[in-house]
Design an enzyme around this catalytic site. Structure first.
Site, PDB file in Angstrom:
ATOM      1  N   ALA A  92       0.833  -1.206   0.000  1.00 42.08           N
ATOM      2  CA  ALA A  92       0.000   0.000   0.000  1.00 42.08           C
ATOM      3  C   ALA A  92       0.866   1.253   0.000  1.00 42.08           C
ATOM      4  CB  ALA A  92      -0.941  -0.011   1.205  1.00 42.08           C
ATOM      5  N   TYR A  93       1.895   1.255   0.828  1.00 46.19           N
ATOM      6  CA  TYR A  93       2.812   2.399   0.890  1.00 46.19           C
ATOM      7  C   TYR A  93       3.520   2.596  -0.448  1.00 46.19           C
ATOM      8  CZ  TYR A  93       6.773   5.263   2.445  1.00 46.19           C
ATOM      9  OH  TYR A  93       7.708   6.256   2.591  1.00 46.19           O
TER      10      TYR A  93
END
Length: 229
Positions: A143-144
Protein backbone atom coordinates in the site's frame (compact mmCIF):
# COMPACT_ATOMS: atom_id res chain seq x y z
CA UNK A 1 12.66 36.26 1.95
CA UNK A 2 10.79 33.33 0.46
CA UNK A 3 7.42 31.88 1.41
CA UNK A 4 7.28 28.15 2.12
CA UNK A 5 4.48 25.78 3.16
CA UNK A 6 5.43 22.42 4.67
CA UNK A 7 3.33 19.40 5.55
CA UNK A 8 4.56 16.86 8.08
CA UNK A 9 6.62 19.34 10.12
CA UNK A 10 5.82 17.62 13.41
CA UNK A 11 8.76 15.22 13.14
CA UNK A 12 11.44 13.77 10.92
CA UNK A 13 12.32 15.38 7.60
CA UNK A 14 9.47 17.89 7.77
CA UNK A 15 10.66 19.18 11.14
CA UNK A 16 14.24 19.38 9.85
CA UNK A 17 13.10 21.45 6.86
CA UNK A 18 11.06 23.76 9.09
CA UNK A 19 14.12 24.26 11.32
CA UNK A 20 16.41 25.11 8.39
CA UNK A 21 14.00 27.51 6.71
CA UNK A 22 12.94 29.34 9.87
CA UNK A 23 16.61 29.67 10.94
CA UNK A 24 17.44 31.50 7.74
CA UNK A 25 14.53 33.91 8.14
CA UNK A 26 12.08 32.61 5.55
CA UNK A 27 8.32 33.01 5.94
CA UNK A 28 7.27 29.48 6.87
CA UNK A 29 3.73 28.13 6.93
CA UNK A 30 3.13 24.74 8.52
CA UNK A 31 0.11 22.56 7.92
CA UNK A 32 -1.26 20.85 11.04
CA UNK A 33 -4.02 18.28 11.30
CA UNK A 34 -5.73 20.08 14.20
CA UNK A 35 -5.43 23.21 16.34
CA UNK A 36 -3.61 21.40 19.14
CA UNK A 37 -0.83 20.35 16.76
CA UNK A 38 -0.79 23.86 15.28
CA UNK A 39 -0.11 25.32 18.74
CA UNK A 40 2.72 22.84 19.26
CA UNK A 41 4.28 23.82 15.94
CA UNK A 42 4.08 27.55 16.68
CA UNK A 43 5.86 26.97 19.99
CA UNK A 44 8.51 24.76 18.42
CA UNK A 45 9.11 27.06 15.45
CA UNK A 46 8.62 30.65 16.67
CA UNK A 47 7.54 32.99 13.92
CA UNK A 48 5.98 30.31 11.74
CA UNK A 49 2.37 30.50 10.65
CA UNK A 50 0.00 27.56 10.69
CA UNK A 51 -2.83 26.20 8.58
CA UNK A 52 -5.17 23.57 10.03
CA UNK A 53 -6.41 20.78 7.75
CA UNK A 54 -6.44 16.99 7.94
CA UNK A 55 -4.63 15.24 5.10
CA UNK A 56 -6.48 12.05 5.98
CA UNK A 57 -9.60 13.72 4.56
CA UNK A 58 -8.59 15.09 1.14
CA UNK A 59 -12.16 16.01 0.27
CA UNK A 60 -12.29 18.46 3.18
CA UNK A 61 -9.15 20.39 2.24
CA UNK A 62 -10.83 22.95 -0.01
CA UNK A 63 -13.37 23.97 2.61
CA UNK A 64 -10.76 24.08 5.37
CA UNK A 65 -8.31 26.18 3.39
CA UNK A 66 -10.91 28.60 2.07
CA UNK A 67 -11.87 29.41 5.67
CA UNK A 68 -8.30 30.41 6.62
CA UNK A 69 -5.73 32.97 5.61
CA UNK A 70 -3.23 31.66 3.07
CA UNK A 71 -0.21 33.20 1.37
CA UNK A 72 -0.97 35.04 -1.87
CA UNK A 73 2.30 33.84 -3.36
CA UNK A 74 4.20 30.70 -2.51
CA UNK A 75 7.83 30.03 -3.36
CA UNK A 76 7.63 26.36 -2.42
CA UNK A 77 5.13 23.75 -1.33
CA UNK A 78 6.86 20.85 0.39
CA UNK A 79 4.85 17.64 0.73
CA UNK A 80 6.60 15.71 3.50
CA UNK A 81 3.74 14.19 5.51
CA UNK A 82 3.17 10.50 4.98
CA UNK A 83 1.98 7.28 6.58
CA UNK A 84 3.13 3.68 6.24
CA UNK A 85 1.63 0.44 7.47
CA UNK A 86 3.45 -2.86 7.02
CA UNK A 87 1.49 -5.95 6.07
CA UNK A 88 1.03 -8.62 3.44
CA UNK A 89 -1.48 -8.07 0.66
CA UNK A 90 -3.56 -10.97 1.96
CA UNK A 91 -3.77 -9.35 5.39
CA UNK A 92 -4.50 -5.69 4.66
CA UNK A 93 -8.09 -4.60 4.33
CA UNK A 94 -9.52 -1.78 2.25
CA UNK A 95 -9.28 0.69 5.13
CA UNK A 96 -5.47 0.50 5.11
CA UNK A 97 -5.34 1.10 1.37
CA UNK A 98 -7.81 3.97 1.58
CA UNK A 99 -6.07 5.74 4.46
CA UNK A 100 -2.61 5.31 2.92
CA UNK A 101 -3.64 6.56 -0.51
CA UNK A 102 -5.56 9.45 1.04
CA UNK A 103 -2.62 10.87 2.99
CA UNK A 104 0.21 9.95 0.65
CA UNK A 105 -1.35 10.63 -2.76
CA UNK A 106 -4.84 12.15 -2.89
CA UNK A 107 -4.11 14.86 -0.31
CA UNK A 108 -0.87 16.05 -1.99
CA UNK A 109 -2.71 16.20 -5.32
CA UNK A 110 -5.58 18.22 -3.87
CA UNK A 111 -3.37 20.52 -1.80
CA UNK A 112 -1.22 21.23 -4.85
CA UNK A 113 -4.30 21.98 -6.94
CA UNK A 114 -5.62 24.44 -4.36
CA UNK A 115 -2.28 26.25 -3.99
CA UNK A 116 -1.31 26.38 -7.67
CA UNK A 117 -2.44 30.01 -8.10
CA UNK A 118 -0.03 31.08 -5.32
CA UNK A 119 2.73 28.90 -6.76
CA UNK A 120 2.23 30.29 -10.25
CA UNK A 121 2.31 33.84 -8.91
CA UNK A 122 5.79 33.20 -7.50
CA UNK A 123 7.00 30.84 -10.24
CA UNK A 124 7.41 28.54 -7.29
CA UNK A 125 8.51 25.01 -6.56
CA UNK A 126 6.67 21.83 -5.54
CA UNK A 127 8.64 19.18 -3.66
CA UNK A 128 7.27 15.68 -3.19
CA UNK A 129 8.98 13.60 -0.52
CA UNK A 130 8.85 10.14 -2.03
CA UNK A 131 10.78 7.03 -0.96
CA UNK A 132 12.96 4.25 -2.22
CA UNK A 133 9.68 2.33 -2.16
CA UNK A 134 8.50 4.68 -4.90
CA UNK A 135 10.97 3.00 -7.28
CA UNK A 136 10.98 -0.56 -5.96
CA UNK A 137 8.07 -2.14 -4.10
CA UNK A 138 9.35 -4.34 -1.27
CA UNK A 139 7.31 -7.12 0.30
CA UNK A 140 4.89 -6.14 3.08
CA UNK A 141 4.77 -2.51 1.97
CA UNK A 142 2.43 -2.78 -1.01
CA UNK A 143 0.00 0.00 0.00
CA UNK A 144 2.81 2.40 0.89
CA UNK A 145 4.75 1.61 -2.28
CA UNK A 146 1.65 1.97 -4.44
CA UNK A 147 0.99 5.41 -2.98
CA UNK A 148 4.59 6.44 -3.67
CA UNK A 149 4.56 5.07 -7.24
CA UNK A 150 1.42 7.16 -7.73
CA UNK A 151 3.13 10.20 -6.20
CA UNK A 152 5.93 9.85 -8.75
CA UNK A 153 3.35 9.86 -11.55
CA UNK A 154 1.65 12.92 -10.07
CA UNK A 155 4.97 14.77 -9.99
CA UNK A 156 5.82 13.91 -13.58
CA UNK A 157 2.45 15.05 -14.92
CA UNK A 158 2.53 18.21 -12.84
CA UNK A 159 6.04 19.05 -14.03
CA UNK A 160 4.96 18.84 -17.67
CA UNK A 161 1.72 20.75 -17.12
CA UNK A 162 3.23 23.58 -15.09
CA UNK A 163 6.35 24.15 -17.17
CA UNK A 164 4.63 26.97 -19.03
CA UNK A 165 3.88 28.68 -15.71
CA UNK A 166 7.48 28.41 -14.47
CA UNK A 167 6.59 26.10 -11.58
CA UNK A 168 9.40 23.66 -10.82
CA UNK A 169 8.73 20.15 -9.48
CA UNK A 170 11.18 17.95 -7.59
CA UNK A 171 10.69 14.39 -6.36
CA UNK A 172 12.99 13.27 -3.54
CA UNK A 173 13.70 9.56 -3.11
CA UNK A 174 15.45 9.14 0.25
CA UNK A 175 16.66 5.77 1.42
CA UNK A 176 16.45 4.78 5.07
CA UNK A 177 16.37 7.92 7.18
CA UNK A 178 16.41 8.18 10.96
CA UNK A 179 12.78 9.18 11.55
CA UNK A 180 9.93 7.98 13.78
CA UNK A 181 8.40 6.27 10.72
CA UNK A 182 11.53 4.15 10.26
CA UNK A 183 11.50 3.19 13.93
CA UNK A 184 7.87 2.05 13.65
CA UNK A 185 8.51 0.08 10.45
CA UNK A 186 11.46 -1.72 12.00
CA UNK A 187 9.25 -2.64 14.94
CA UNK A 188 6.53 -3.92 12.60
CA UNK A 189 9.07 -6.01 10.69
CA UNK A 190 10.65 -7.26 13.91
CA UNK A 191 14.05 -5.87 12.95
CA UNK A 192 16.67 -4.24 15.20
CA UNK A 193 17.03 -0.50 14.71
CA UNK A 194 20.41 1.19 14.38
CA UNK A 195 20.11 4.95 13.85
CA UNK A 196 23.76 5.15 12.81
CA UNK A 197 22.95 3.02 9.75
CA UNK A 198 20.50 5.66 8.55
CA UNK A 199 20.77 9.15 7.09
CA UNK A 200 19.79 11.97 9.39
CA UNK A 201 16.66 13.98 8.64
CA UNK A 202 18.91 17.07 8.63
CA UNK A 203 20.98 15.62 5.79
CA UNK A 204 17.88 15.04 3.68
CA UNK A 205 16.65 18.55 4.46
CA UNK A 206 20.00 19.97 3.36
CA UNK A 207 19.70 18.22 -0.01
CA UNK A 208 16.14 19.52 -0.47
CA UNK A 209 17.24 23.07 0.27
CA UNK A 210 19.96 22.70 -2.36
CA UNK A 211 17.27 21.82 -4.90
CA UNK A 212 15.16 24.79 -3.80
CA UNK A 213 18.10 27.19 -4.10
CA UNK A 214 19.11 26.22 -7.64
CA UNK A 215 19.20 29.14 -10.09
CA UNK A 216 16.04 29.58 -12.15
CA UNK A 217 17.64 28.12 -15.27
CA UNK A 218 17.80 24.63 -13.76
CA UNK A 219 15.48 22.10 -12.14
CA UNK A 220 16.49 19.12 -10.04
CA UNK A 221 13.63 16.93 -11.18
CA UNK A 222 14.59 13.76 -9.27
CA UNK A 223 16.84 13.55 -6.23
CA UNK A 224 17.91 10.14 -4.91
CA UNK A 225 19.65 9.86 -1.54
CA UNK A 226 21.14 6.85 0.19
CA UNK A 227 22.85 6.32 3.57
CA UNK A 228 26.59 6.86 3.35
CA UNK A 229 27.53 3.55 4.97
Amino acid sequence: MGVYLITGAGSGIGAALAAVLTARGEEVWLLARDEARARELRIRFPGCRTVVADLAEPGSLRGKLEAQELPGRLDALLHVAGVAEAGRVDGMGAEVWQSTLAVNLAAPAELTRLLLPALRAARGHVVFMNSGAGMYAPPRLSAYAASKFGLKALAESLRAEEYEHGVRVTTVFPGETDTPMQVRLHEQFGLPYDPDAHMSAASVASAVVTALDLPRDATMSDLTLRPGR
